[in-house]
Design an enzyme around this catalytic site. Structure first.
Site, mmCIF file in Angstrom:
data_model
loop_
_atom_site.group_PDB
_atom_site.id
_atom_site.type_symbol
_atom_site.label_atom_id
_atom_site.label_comp_id
_atom_site.label_asym_id
_atom_site.label_seq_id
_atom_site.Cartn_x
_atom_site.Cartn_y
_atom_site.Cartn_z
ATOM 1 N N HIS A 68 -7.381 -11.775 -10.573
ATOM 2 C CA HIS A 68 -8.114 -12.972 -10.175
ATOM 3 C C HIS A 68 -7.169 -14.109 -9.806
ATOM 4 O O HIS A 68 -7.578 -15.063 -9.145
ATOM 5 C CB HIS A 68 -9.056 -13.421 -11.303
ATOM 6 C CG HIS A 68 -8.373 -13.628 -12.617
ATOM 7 N ND1 HIS A 68 -7.956 -12.582 -13.403
ATOM 8 C CD2 HIS A 68 -8.026 -14.748 -13.283
ATOM 9 C CE1 HIS A 68 -7.387 -13.052 -14.498
ATOM 10 N NE2 HIS A 68 -7.407 -14.366 -14.449
ATOM 11 N N GLY A 115 -8.846 -5.901 -9.643
ATOM 12 C CA GLY A 115 -9.949 -6.796 -9.973
ATOM 13 C C GLY A 115 -10.596 -6.489 -11.296
ATOM 14 O O GLY A 115 -11.195 -7.368 -11.911
ATOM 15 N N LEU A 117 -9.912 -5.917 -14.983
ATOM 16 C CA LEU A 117 -8.763 -6.211 -15.837
ATOM 17 C C LEU A 117 -8.378 -5.030 -16.719
ATOM 18 O O LEU A 117 -9.208 -4.204 -17.084
ATOM 19 C CB LEU A 117 -9.064 -7.440 -16.691
ATOM 20 C CG LEU A 117 -9.109 -8.767 -15.928
ATOM 21 C CD1 LEU A 117 -9.484 -9.910 -16.862
ATOM 22 C CD2 LEU A 117 -7.784 -9.067 -15.250
ATOM 23 N N ASP A 150 -3.279 -12.812 -20.697
ATOM 24 C CA ASP A 150 -3.457 -12.525 -22.116
ATOM 25 C C ASP A 150 -4.856 -12.009 -22.429
ATOM 26 O O ASP A 150 -5.044 -11.201 -23.330
ATOM 27 C CB ASP A 150 -3.123 -13.745 -22.986
ATOM 28 C CG ASP A 150 -3.810 -15.023 -22.535
ATOM 29 O OD1 ASP A 150 -4.417 -15.034 -21.449
ATOM 30 O OD2 ASP A 150 -3.726 -16.029 -23.268
ATOM 31 N N ASN A 180 -1.760 -17.970 -21.562
ATOM 32 C CA ASN A 180 -2.229 -19.343 -21.330
ATOM 33 C C ASN A 180 -3.367 -19.766 -22.267
ATOM 34 O O ASN A 180 -3.942 -20.826 -22.103
ATOM 35 C CB ASN A 180 -2.616 -19.554 -19.864
ATOM 36 C CG ASN A 180 -3.808 -18.716 -19.433
ATOM 37 O OD1 ASN A 180 -4.642 -18.306 -20.235
ATOM 38 N ND2 ASN A 180 -3.902 -18.444 -18.130
ATOM 39 N N LEU A 182 -6.457 -19.354 -22.707
ATOM 40 C CA LEU A 182 -7.866 -19.482 -22.359
ATOM 41 C C LEU A 182 -8.333 -18.321 -21.497
ATOM 42 O O LEU A 182 -7.677 -17.949 -20.516
ATOM 43 C CB LEU A 182 -8.116 -20.800 -21.618
ATOM 44 C CG LEU A 182 -7.944 -22.071 -22.437
ATOM 45 C CD1 LEU A 182 -8.083 -23.295 -21.544
ATOM 46 C CD2 LEU A 182 -8.940 -22.121 -23.586
ATOM 47 N N GLU A 362 -7.339 9.325 -21.194
ATOM 48 C CA GLU A 362 -7.824 9.629 -19.844
ATOM 49 C C GLU A 362 -7.715 8.445 -18.893
ATOM 50 O O GLU A 362 -7.548 8.624 -17.682
ATOM 51 C CB GLU A 362 -9.269 10.128 -19.905
ATOM 52 C CG GLU A 362 -9.420 11.527 -20.479
ATOM 53 C CD GLU A 362 -9.433 11.558 -22.001
ATOM 54 O OE1 GLU A 362 -9.361 12.662 -22.584
ATOM 55 O OE2 GLU A 362 -9.520 10.458 -22.613
ATOM 56 N N GLN A 423 -18.949 18.317 -25.211
ATOM 57 C CA GLN A 423 -17.881 18.876 -24.386
ATOM 58 C C GLN A 423 -18.354 19.256 -22.985
ATOM 59 O O GLN A 423 -17.551 19.716 -22.173
ATOM 60 C CB GLN A 423 -17.312 20.132 -25.059
ATOM 61 C CG GLN A 423 -16.952 19.959 -26.516
ATOM 62 C CD GLN A 423 -15.885 18.906 -26.731
ATOM 63 O OE1 GLN A 423 -14.760 19.036 -26.263
ATOM 64 N NE2 GLN A 423 -16.237 17.834 -27.433
#
Length: 621
Positions: A68, A115, A117, A150, A180, A182, A362, A423
Site C-alpha cells: 500500500h 497488495g 499483506l 509492522d 511505525n 500504527l 504451504e 485429507q
C-alpha cells in the site's frame, strides 16, 4: 550522497508521495512517509540495480511487502530516473502503470504483487533461495531487500518465511521493517517495541539490528551490517513515525489510506518540491547460468491394456517431472514435506540441486515458487490437494503478479479412501478454476499425465494438475497427444442416447458404466474431459446436439468443478442441453476407495443407474 543529501532525498520521497496521493485523491501517503528515509539510503547507497535492464541476473531484488506504500516506490522510481514527474502524477488513474498496489504486469521493476499483506517476505525468500542456490554466481550472489510494515508481521506467512530463511541460511536476504506503530485502525500489537520483534526473529536465527529509521547515518550503517553478515539473514527493525515530517498527521491515528487533508501546506512544511536524481549503483557483470533447454524430452511410457501395468497418476507425475528436469535445466521442484506421496521425490533424487523442501508450510511453498518464477525458473510445487486451500491467497496473488507457476495437488477426492475427509481435496478444481488466467488439468492415466506435465512447462499463468493416489489402468498409448483445452471421446456411436463426461478417477467408472449399459442396449458416449479449464466447448456442444443429454461425474463437490466447467460451454446464448451432475454431496468418512465412490454416487453402478433414469425420460433427437 552525504548525510545532508540523504536527508533531502528522504524529504523529496515524502513530498512526491504526498503529491501523488493528492493528485489521485486516494492512497497511503502517511505509510510512505514513515519509510522514506529507509528507502532513500537503500536507493542511494546499497541497491545495485540497472533500471534499463530489469531482467539482468545480477541485479539486486527489491520487494515492497507493504504494497500500500506504493507512492513511496513510485517516488523512488522517479528519483532513479525510471519514470518522470508527469507519470508520477497519474497515480491510480485508469490506464496508468502506477496502480494503487504495484504489480509486475505493469512495471518491469516490480518483482511481485503485494497488495495482500504478509506475502512480500515469503516471495523474497523464494527469490533469495533461487539466487543463492541456483545462480547466477560468478562469485556474486544478488541481494534481496524486502521492505515490510509492522502490521503485516501479525501474518503467519511472515513467520513461515522467517523460519525458512533462517533454516536455509539466506545471508543474501535482508528484511527492513518499518515499525511505525500504527496500523489501519489504530496501534499495532507491539507498537514501537523493537525488542519484541527482535526476539521473534532471533528465535528463527536471524541477525537483528535495531535502528532509528529517521537517522540516515544509522540506517546506512545498519544496511552495511546486513551486507557483511554471513550465514544468516538480517532484519533491520527501524523505529519510525507514520506521516513523518508533517505535524498535523505525524504519529496520529485515523489517517491510514487517506491523502493529506492540506497537501499544499504539507509540501511546504516538508521544504517544497525537489528534483534530486539518484545514480543507483550498477550490478556486477556476471554470466547467466541458466541453461538453454535442449528441446528433447524423453517422457516415461506405458503400454495400455495390460492389467499388470496399472499406474497411479501421482507416480506418472513424479517420473515425468524427473524426465522434464533432465530435458530442461530451468525446471525446479518444490514440495511441502510429502514428496514421498506426491512423488516429487523422483525429481529430488535425480536433480537434488534443483529440489526445494518447504516442509509443512504451504503458504511458503507457493510463495517460493512465485519467487523462483520471478527469477526466471519454471517451478513445479506439489502437496496434497486438500492442503492447497490454505495457500489460496498466494495462488490468487500469483495470478495478479502474472507469475508462471505449476501447482500439483495429489490425493484428491474421496478416492483416497480411509484417510477421511480432512485429507480429501474436494474443493481444488473450483478454487483453481476461479483464478484469473489459470489452466486446470485432471488426467486419468499415466501417459496422459506425463504428456500434460510436459505441456505445463510451456504455459503462462497459474497451472494446476490434479493427481490421484490409487493405481488405475493405462487407457492411452504413449504416442497419444493431449492438447490443452482438448478432450478425448473414448466411446461413441450414431445411436448414443446420452453422454457421460468424466475426468480423472471417474473416467474408468464411466467406461464401466457404458459397458454395462451397452449390454442392455443403451448406447452412451464417454468423454474424458482432462482439460477442465480451458474446456473443450466444441466437443461438448457436438455431444449435446447428437445425444441430447449430458451427465457429468466428478470426484469433487458439485460447486465449481467439472459440472460447472461443462455448463460454461453453453453460456453463449444458445439453448442449454439437458444436464445432470453426479458429484460428492455428502461429508465422507473413512472407507475403502471403492466404498467411497459408491457412497458418493459416482461409481460405475451409480452412473449406470442415473443414466437409465435419464434415458427413460429423454427426448431422443
Amino acid at each position: 550522497m552525504d548525510t545532508a543529501e540523504l536527508i533531502e532525498l528522504g524529504q523529496q520521497l515524502r513530498v512526491d508521495s504526498v503529491r501523488a496521493s493528492a493528485a489521485a485523491g486516494s492512497g497511503h501517503p502517511t505509510s510512505s512517509m514513515s519509510a522514506a528515509d529507509l528507502m532513500a539510503v537503500l536507493l542511494a547507497h546499497h541497491l545495485h540495480y540497472d533500471f534499463d535492464r530489469p531482467e539482468a541476473p545480477s541485479n539486486d531484488r527489491f520487494v515492497l511487502s507493504k504494497g500500500h506504500a506504493s507512492p513511496l516506490l513510485y517516488s523512488a522510481y522517479k528519483a532513479a530516473g525510471a519514470i518522470g514527474d508527469d507519470e508520477l502524477l497519474t497515480f491510480r488513474e485508469f490506464g496508468s502503470r502506477l496502480e494503487g498496489h504495484p504489480t509486475p504486469r505493469r512495471l518491469p521493476w516490480v518483482e511481485t504483487a503485494t497488495g495482500s499483506l504478509g506475502q512480500g517476505l515469503p516471495v523474497g525468500v523464494g527469490i533469495a533461495l533461487a539466487g543463492k542456490r541456483l545462480g547466477p554466481h560468478d562469485g556474486a550472489v544478488p541481494r534481496v531487500w524486502v521492505l515490510c510494515g509492522d502490521s503485516e508481521l501479525a501474518e503467519g506467512s511472515v513467520w513461515e518465511a522467517a523460519e525458512h530463511a533462517g533454516h536455509e541460511h539466506l545471508d543474501n536476504l535482508t528484511a527492513i521493517v518499518d515499525v511505525n506503530r500504527l496500523g489501519q485502525r489504530g496501534p499495532t500489537r507491539h507498537g514501537h517495541d523493537l525488542d519484541a520483534y527482535a526476539r521473534r526473529f532471533q528465535a528463527f536465527d536471524w541477525h537483528t539490528v535495531k535502528v532509528d529509521g529517521h537517522d540516515v547515518d544509522a540506517v546506512d550503517r545498519a544496511l552495511g551490517e546486513a551486507e557483511s553478515t554471513r550465514g544468516r539473514p538480517t532484519v533491520i527493525l527501524a523505529r519510525t513515525l507514520k506521516g513523518r515530517g508533517v505535524a498535523s498527521v505525524q504519529d496520529r491515528e485515523g489517517l491510514h489510506g487517506k491523502p493529506l487533508p492540506h497537501a499544499d501546506e504539507a509540501i511546504e512544511e516538508l521544504g517544497g518540491v525537489r528534483d534530486l536524481r539518484v545514480r543507483v549503483q550498477a550490478p556486477p557483470t556476471v554470466r547467466s547460468l541458466h541453461s538453454v533447454p535442449d528441446g528433447h524430452l524423453d517422457l516415461p511410457r506405458w503400454e495400455p491394456g495390460d492389467s499388470a501395468e496399472e499406474v497411479a497418476t501421482r507416480d506418472a507425475y513424479g517420473q515425468a517431472l524427473a524426465a522434464l528436469g533432465t530435458a530442461r535445466p530451468d525446471v525446479v521442484a518444490l514440495d511441502g514435506e510429502v514428496s514421498d506421496s506426491t512423488r516429487a521425490e523422483y525429481f529430488a533424487k535425480e536433480h537434488p540441486d534443483r529440489f526445494f523442501e518447504c516442509y509443512i508450510a504451504e503458504q511458503q511453498l507457493v510463495a517460493a515458487a512465485v519467487g523462483m518464477a520471478a527469477s526466471g525458473w519454471v517451478p513445479y510445487a506439489s502437496t496434497f490437494a486438500a492442503f492447497l486451500t490454505r495457500a489460496h491467497d498466494f495462488v490468487r496473488m500469483a495470478a495478479v503478479s502474472g507469475a508462471g507457476i505449476n501447482v500439483i495437488g495429489s490425493h484428491a477426492g474421496v478416492a483416497i479412501g480411509q484417510d477421511g475427509p480432512s485429507q480429501m481435496g474436494l474443493e481444488d478444481l473450483a478454487m483453481f478454476r476461479a483464478v484469473h488466467g489459470s489452466t486446470v488439468l485432471y488426467p486419468c492415466d499415466a501417459n496422459q499425465t506425463a504428456q500434460l506435465v510436459g505441456a505445463m512447462a510451456g504455459l503462462d499463468g497459474v497451472r494446476y494438475l490434479r493427481t490421484s493416489r490409487g493405481a488405475g489402468p493405462v487407457i492411452y498409448g504413449p504416442g497419444e497427444k493431449f492438447p490443452i483445452g482438448g478432450s478425448k471421446v473414448l466411446r461413441s456411436s450414431d445411436g448414443d442416447r446420452l453422454t457421460l463426461v468424466a475426468a480423472g478417477v471417474t473416467v474408468q467408472e464411466a467406461l464401466r458404466a457404458a459397458e454395462a449399459l451397452a449390454g442392455e442396449g443403451i448406447r452412451v458416449r464417454v468423454i474424458d474431459l482432462y482439460s477442465v479449464k480451458p474446456v473443450d466447448r466444441a466437443t461438448l456442444r457436438l455431444a449435446a446436439e447428437e445425444t441430447g443429454c449430458l451427465l457429468t461425474v466428478e470426484d469433487h463437490h458439485p460447486e465449481g468443478g467439472l459440472g460447472d466447467a461443462v455448463l460454461d460451454a453453453f453460456t453463449d446464448g444458445r439453448p442449454v442441453p439437458r444436464l445432470a451432475r453426479l458429484a460428492v454431496r455428502t461429508m465422507p468418512g473413512s472407507a475403502s476407495p471403492e466404498q467411497q465412490l459408491h457412497a458418493a454416487g459416482i461409481d460405475a453402478e451409480s452412473i449406470a443407474a442415473s443414466a437409465r433414469l435419464l434415458v427413460e425420460t429423454a427426448i431422443v433427437p
